[in-house]
Write a protein that holds these residues in place. Structure first.
Motif, PDB file in Angstrom:
ATOM      1  N   VAL A 132      -5.245   1.407   0.211  1.00  0.00           N
ATOM      2  CA  VAL A 132      -4.458   2.638   0.163  1.00  0.00           C
ATOM      3  C   VAL A 132      -3.057   2.281  -0.319  1.00  0.00           C
ATOM      4  CG1 VAL A 132      -3.517   4.555   1.504  1.00  0.00           C
ATOM      5  CG2 VAL A 132      -5.799   3.677   2.017  1.00  0.00           C
ATOM      6  N   GLU A 133      -2.545   3.021  -1.274  1.00  0.00           N
ATOM      7  CA  GLU A 133      -1.240   2.714  -1.856  1.00  0.00           C
ATOM      8  C   GLU A 133      -0.111   3.234  -0.980  1.00  0.00           C
ATOM      9  OE1 GLU A 133       1.342   3.552  -5.962  1.00  0.00           O
ATOM     10  OE2 GLU A 133      -0.712   4.298  -5.745  1.00  0.00           O
ATOM     11  N   ILE A 164       6.054  -4.045   7.581  1.00  0.00           N
ATOM     12  CA  ILE A 164       6.054  -2.620   7.887  1.00  0.00           C
ATOM     13  C   ILE A 164       6.011  -2.442   9.399  1.00  0.00           C
ATOM     14  CG2 ILE A 164       4.881  -0.435   7.463  1.00  0.00           C
ATOM     15  CD1 ILE A 164       3.570  -1.814   5.040  1.00  0.00           C
ATOM     16  N   PHE A 165       7.018  -1.777   9.944  1.00  0.00           N
ATOM     17  CA  PHE A 165       7.103  -1.559  11.390  1.00  0.00           C
ATOM     18  C   PHE A 165       6.484  -0.185  11.697  1.00  0.00           C
ATOM     19  CE2 PHE A 165      10.043  -4.840  10.512  1.00  0.00           C
ATOM     20  CZ  PHE A 165      10.181  -5.586  11.672  1.00  0.00           C
ATOM     21  N   ALA A 166       5.160  -0.185  11.901  1.00  0.00           N
ATOM     22  CA  ALA A 166       4.413   1.053  12.115  1.00  0.00           C
ATOM     23  C   ALA A 166       4.307   1.340  13.602  1.00  0.00           C
ATOM     24  CB  ALA A 166       3.033   0.959  11.472  1.00  0.00           C
ATOM     25  N   GLY A 167       5.391   1.762  14.226  1.00  0.00           N
ATOM     26  CA  GLY A 167       5.394   2.118  15.639  1.00  0.00           C
ATOM     27  C   GLY A 167       5.458   0.911  16.559  1.00  0.00           C
ATOM     28  N   TYR A 194       2.698   7.896   0.784  1.00  0.00           N
ATOM     29  CA  TYR A 194       1.476   7.355   1.376  1.00  0.00           C
ATOM     30  C   TYR A 194       0.304   8.062   0.707  1.00  0.00           C
ATOM     31  CZ  TYR A 194      -1.355   5.289   5.103  1.00  0.00           C
ATOM     32  OH  TYR A 194      -2.272   4.546   5.812  1.00  0.00           O
ATOM     33  N   ALA A 195      -0.485   7.312  -0.055  1.00  0.00           N
ATOM     34  CA  ALA A 195      -1.603   7.910  -0.785  1.00  0.00           C
ATOM     35  C   ALA A 195      -2.652   8.432   0.190  1.00  0.00           C
ATOM     36  CB  ALA A 195      -2.226   6.896  -1.736  1.00  0.00           C
ATOM     37  N   LEU A 196      -3.267   9.548  -0.176  1.00  0.00           N
ATOM     38  CA  LEU A 196      -4.290  10.159   0.669  1.00  0.00           C
ATOM     39  C   LEU A 196      -5.697   9.834   0.178  1.00  0.00           C
ATOM     40  CD1 LEU A 196      -2.657  13.667   1.224  1.00  0.00           C
ATOM     41  CD2 LEU A 196      -2.572  11.655   2.700  1.00  0.00           C
ATOM     42  N   SER A 197      -5.810   8.841  -0.682  1.00  0.00           N
ATOM     43  CA  SER A 197      -7.123   8.440  -1.187  1.00  0.00           C
ATOM     44  C   SER A 197      -7.192   6.922  -1.232  1.00  0.00           C
ATOM     45  CB  SER A 197      -7.378   9.020  -2.585  1.00  0.00           C
ATOM     46  OG  SER A 197      -6.395   8.574  -3.498  1.00  0.00           O
ATOM     47  N   VAL A 198      -8.408   6.399  -1.270  1.00  0.00           N
ATOM     48  CA  VAL A 198      -8.646   4.962  -1.289  1.00  0.00           C
ATOM     49  C   VAL A 198      -9.025   4.551  -2.712  1.00  0.00           C
ATOM     50  CG1 VAL A 198     -10.050   3.079  -0.361  1.00  0.00           C
ATOM     51  CG2 VAL A 198      -9.410   5.006   1.104  1.00  0.00           C
ATOM     52  N   ASP A 199      -8.417   3.478  -3.188  1.00  0.00           N
ATOM     53  CA  ASP A 199      -8.752   2.957  -4.505  1.00  0.00           C
ATOM     54  C   ASP A 199     -10.191   2.437  -4.496  1.00  0.00           C
ATOM     55  OD1 ASP A 199      -8.957   0.737  -6.624  1.00  0.00           O
ATOM     56  OD2 ASP A 199      -7.051   1.678  -7.128  1.00  0.00           O
ATOM     57  N   PHE A 217       3.193  -1.394  -2.406  1.00  0.00           N
ATOM     58  CA  PHE A 217       2.245  -2.326  -1.818  1.00  0.00           C
ATOM     59  C   PHE A 217       0.996  -1.542  -1.423  1.00  0.00           C
ATOM     60  CE2 PHE A 217       4.218  -0.658   1.944  1.00  0.00           C
ATOM     61  CZ  PHE A 217       5.577  -0.768   1.723  1.00  0.00           C
ATOM     62  N   ALA A 218      -0.061  -2.277  -1.127  1.00  0.00           N
ATOM     63  CA  ALA A 218      -1.342  -1.657  -0.795  1.00  0.00           C
ATOM     64  C   ALA A 218      -1.861  -2.244   0.507  1.00  0.00           C
ATOM     65  CB  ALA A 218      -2.354  -1.872  -1.919  1.00  0.00           C
ATOM     66  N   GLN A 219      -2.427  -1.386   1.343  1.00  0.00           N
ATOM     67  CA  GLN A 219      -2.983  -1.802   2.628  1.00  0.00           C
ATOM     68  C   GLN A 219      -4.483  -1.529   2.637  1.00  0.00           C
ATOM     69  OE1 GLN A 219      -1.310   0.238   6.005  1.00  0.00           O
ATOM     70  NE2 GLN A 219      -2.026  -1.277   7.462  1.00  0.00           N
ATOM     71  N   ALA A 220      -5.233  -2.446   3.234  1.00  0.00           N
ATOM     72  CA  ALA A 220      -6.684  -2.286   3.305  1.00  0.00           C
ATOM     73  C   ALA A 220      -7.041  -1.002   4.049  1.00  0.00           C
ATOM     74  CB  ALA A 220      -7.317  -3.486   3.991  1.00  0.00           C
ATOM     75  N   ALA A 221      -8.024  -0.308   3.551  1.00  0.00           N
ATOM     76  CA  ALA A 221      -8.429   0.955   4.167  1.00  0.00           C
ATOM     77  C   ALA A 221      -8.887   0.752   5.608  1.00  0.00           C
ATOM     78  CB  ALA A 221      -9.539   1.603   3.338  1.00  0.00           C
ATOM     79  N   SER A 222      -9.500  -0.400   5.903  1.00  0.00           N
ATOM     80  CA  SER A 222      -9.956  -0.668   7.268  1.00  0.00           C
ATOM     81  C   SER A 222      -8.776  -0.778   8.224  1.00  0.00           C
ATOM     82  CB  SER A 222     -10.780  -1.961   7.301  1.00  0.00           C
ATOM     83  OG  SER A 222     -10.014  -3.055   6.808  1.00  0.00           O
ATOM     84  N   GLU A 223      -7.667  -1.385   7.752  1.00  0.00           N
ATOM     85  CA  GLU A 223      -6.478  -1.495   8.599  1.00  0.00           C
ATOM     86  C   GLU A 223      -5.848  -0.125   8.834  1.00  0.00           C
ATOM     87  OE1 GLU A 223      -3.855  -4.289   6.853  1.00  0.00           O
ATOM     88  OE2 GLU A 223      -5.202  -5.997   7.092  1.00  0.00           O
ATOM     89  N   VAL A 224      -5.863   0.717   7.804  1.00  0.00           N
ATOM     90  CA  VAL A 224      -5.344   2.077   7.972  1.00  0.00           C
ATOM     91  C   VAL A 224      -6.162   2.830   9.013  1.00  0.00           C
ATOM     92  CG1 VAL A 224      -4.937   4.272   6.806  1.00  0.00           C
ATOM     93  CG2 VAL A 224      -4.446   2.128   5.627  1.00  0.00           C
ATOM     94  N   LEU A 225      -7.486   2.677   8.958  1.00  0.00           N
ATOM     95  CA  LEU A 225      -8.354   3.341   9.927  1.00  0.00           C
ATOM     96  C   LEU A 225      -8.086   2.830  11.334  1.00  0.00           C
ATOM     97  CD1 LEU A 225     -10.698   5.239  10.561  1.00  0.00           C
ATOM     98  CD2 LEU A 225     -12.279   3.369  10.005  1.00  0.00           C
ATOM     99  N   ALA A 226      -7.916   1.511  11.476  1.00  0.00           N
ATOM    100  CA  ALA A 226      -7.642   0.938  12.797  1.00  0.00           C
ATOM    101  C   ALA A 226      -6.310   1.447  13.340  1.00  0.00           C
ATOM    102  CB  ALA A 226      -7.637  -0.586  12.709  1.00  0.00           C
ATOM    103  N   LEU A 227      -5.297   1.574  12.470  1.00  0.00           N
ATOM    104  CA  LEU A 227      -4.002   2.087  12.905  1.00  0.00           C
ATOM    105  C   LEU A 227      -4.121   3.528  13.379  1.00  0.00           C
ATOM    106  CD1 LEU A 227      -0.941   1.871  13.187  1.00  0.00           C
ATOM    107  CD2 LEU A 227      -0.740   2.463  10.767  1.00  0.00           C
ATOM    108  N   ARG A 228      -4.849   4.338  12.652  1.00  0.00           N
ATOM    109  CA  ARG A 228      -5.016   5.738  13.056  1.00  0.00           C
ATOM    110  C   ARG A 228      -5.728   5.849  14.390  1.00  0.00           C
ATOM    111  NH1 ARG A 228      -6.897   8.521   7.302  1.00  0.00           N
ATOM    112  NH2 ARG A 228      -4.832   8.486   6.295  1.00  0.00           N
TER     113      ARG A 228
END
Length: 388
Positions: free
Chosen positions: A266-267, A289-292, A255-260, A207-218
Motif C-alpha cells: 500500500v502506498e 512511522i509512529f502509528a499510535g 494513504y492509498a486505498l488500494s493494494v498494488d 514509501f510502501a507498506q506490506a498489505a499484511s502489516e496494514v491489516l494487522a495494524l487495523r
C-alpha cells in the motif's frame, strides 16, 4: 590384610587430593539490572522511502527557433515567471508585423462597409435603391467585421508566439541544468525539453507498506491494543543513509486505498519541511512511522542488547541468580530503547552493565543502591522498565 589396608589408604589419599584441587565457584559479578514492565510505547514501523519534490515542472520549447541565450544560473532557485531562455524572435516578430498590417487593412475595409450601410439606409427608405442592394451592403459590412475579428485573433496568437521566445519559469523552485545550449535548434511540435524545475521546500517522501502489516495494524486498532493520535496525525521521522537523523518530523498526508497488484503493498506519502534543503529529490532515506501507541509494550535499554547476524540477545538473571542468554525479536529503537516484539515478558530481570564480564551460567549480584537514581532517569525519557 596388609594389602587391603594399603589400597584403602591410597583411595583415601586420592580422595583428599581431589577435594583439595576442586575449583571454588567464582564470586558473583556485580551488575545493574532492569525489571521488565509493560508501558505504553510508540508503535513504530520502519520502511525505506524516497524523497520527491512537491511540484516538478518540465520547461519545454513552445516555439521553433534557435536558442540565443540562457538567462539563469543552473542549480539556483528561480521564481515563477522568471526568464530562463531566449529564442531568436526575428521570424516571429516579422510574422506579428505582417498580421498587424493585415488587421489594419481589415479595419479599413470594415469602416468603409459601415459607411456604405449608413448611406444606403435613408435611400432605401425613400425607395431610391432596392432593398436587395441594401441587404448586400449590410452583409458586406458584417463580413468585414468578422474578418477584423478573425485577424485580431491571429494577431493575438502571433503575440503569444512572440512572447514564447522568452521562456519563463512556470513555477518557483530550483532550476536544474540546461539541456540545450546557445545555438541549438528547438522545436515546438516535438516540445524540446530545456530544463526542469523542482520545488523542494517542502518535499514528499514516498514509501510502501506490506498489505499484511496494514491489516494487522487495523486489527490492533480495532481491538484497542494500539491507540492512534487524537488528531489522526501519523508522525514520520527520517534517517539518512549515514545514520544521522533528519531533525524535523513530517506527517503522513496520503494513504492509498488500494493494494498494488504486483508488489502487494500500500502506498504512503509524508510531507516534510525542508528549509535548509537537506532533503534532495531522488534520495533514499529510512522512515520511521509512529502509528499510535502500543498499550502493553516492552522495551529495553540499548546498552542491554547484543546484536548479531542472527538477531538480538540479552542477559537475564535466572531463578538461581545466574546469567542466562535470551534471544529477542527487536523492533525500532526509540529514544535509546529497543522495542521488543518477543523474547521477554513482564517481570524478567535484564542485565545492563558489566556485560563484557558476564557469561551464561555465571553468578551475578544485582546492585540495589542505584535503584532510585536510575528510576528517575528512566522516567524522564519515557521508560518502560525499572532499573535496580
Amino acid at each position: 590384610m596388609k594389602r587391603i589396608l594399603a589400597v584403602v589408604t591410597a583411595c583415601l589419599l586420592l580422595a583428599s587430593c581431589s577435594d583439595a584441587e576442586a575449583p571454588a565457584e567464582p564470586p558473583a559479578i556485580p551488575v545493574r539490572t532492569v525489571t521488565i514492565a509493560s508501558r505504553p510505547i510508540p508503535n513504530v514501523v520502519e520502511l525505506p522511502g524516497r524523497v520527491e519534490p512537491v511540484r516538478e515542472a518540465e520547461v519545454r520549447a513552445r516555439v521553433t527557433g534557435i536558442v540565443q541565450a540562457r538567462l539563469y544560473k543552473e542549480g539556483t532557485d528561480v521564481r515563477a515567471g522568471q526568464p530562463l531562455f531566449r529564442i531568436d524572435p526575428r521570424e516571429l516578430r516579422a510574422n506579428y508585423a505582417q498580421t498587424e498590417a493585415a488587421l489594419q487593412r481589415a479595419r479599413a475595409t470594415a469602416s468603409n462597409a459601415r459607411a456604405v450601410v449608413a448611406r444606403f439606409r435613408p435611400l432605401v427608405a425613400e425607395n431610391a435603391i432596392s432593398g436587395q442592394e441594401y441587404d448586400a451592403a449590410v452583409a458586406a459590412s458584417r463580413e468585414a467585421e468578422a474578418n477584423v475579428a478573425q485577424i485580431r485573433a491571429q494577431l493575438e496568437a502571433a503575440s503569444l508566439q512572440l512572447g514564447y521566445t522568452t521562456v519563463r519559469a512556470p513555477i518557483s523552485g530550483r532550476a536544474g541544468r540546461a539541456l540545450v545550449t546557445e545555438g541549438a535548434l528547438v522545436s515546438q511540435p516535438e516540445g524540446t525539453l530545456l530544463t526542469k524545475i523542482e520545488q523542494i521546500s517542502p518535499v514528499y517522501v514516498n514509501f510502501a507498506q506490506a498489505a499484511s502489516e496494514v491489516l494487522a495494524l487495523r486489527r490492533s486498532v480495532a481491538a484497542g491494543e494500539i491507540e492512534l493520535d487524537e488528531n489522526d496525525r501519523v508522525e514520520v521521522r527520517l534517517t539518512f543513509s549515514d545514520g544521522t537523523e533528519y531533525p524535523i518530523p513530517g506527517y503522513v498526508d496520503f494513504y492509498a486505498l488500494s493494494v498494488d497488484e504486483e508488489t502487494g503493498t500500500v502506498e504512503l506519502r509524508a510531507e516534510f519541511p525542508n528549509p535548509m534543503g537537506l532533503l534532495l529529490p531522488g534520495e533514499f532515506v529510512r522512515a520511521r512511522i509512529f502509528a499510535g501507541e502500543v498499550q502493553e509494550g516492552i522495551s529495553v535499554p540499548q546498552r542491554a542488547v547484543n546484536l548479531t547476524e542472527q538477531g538480538g540477545s540479552v542477559f537475564v538473571v535466572d531463578a538461581e541468580g545466574r546469567a542466562a542468554t535470551r534471544s529477542v525479536a527487536l523492533g525500532a529503537m526509540v529514544d535509546g530503547f529497543w522495542i521488543v516484539k518477543s523474547g521477554l515478558k513482564v517481570g524478567d530481570v535484564v542485565i545492563v552493565s558489566n556485560l563484557q564480564k558476564v557469561r551464561p551460567g555465571v553468578p551475578v549480584q544485582p546492585l540495589s543502591a542505584q535503584t532510585a537514581r536510575k528510576t528517575a532517569v528512566r522516567k524522564k525519557s519515557a521508560p518502560v522498565s525499572q532499573e535496580r
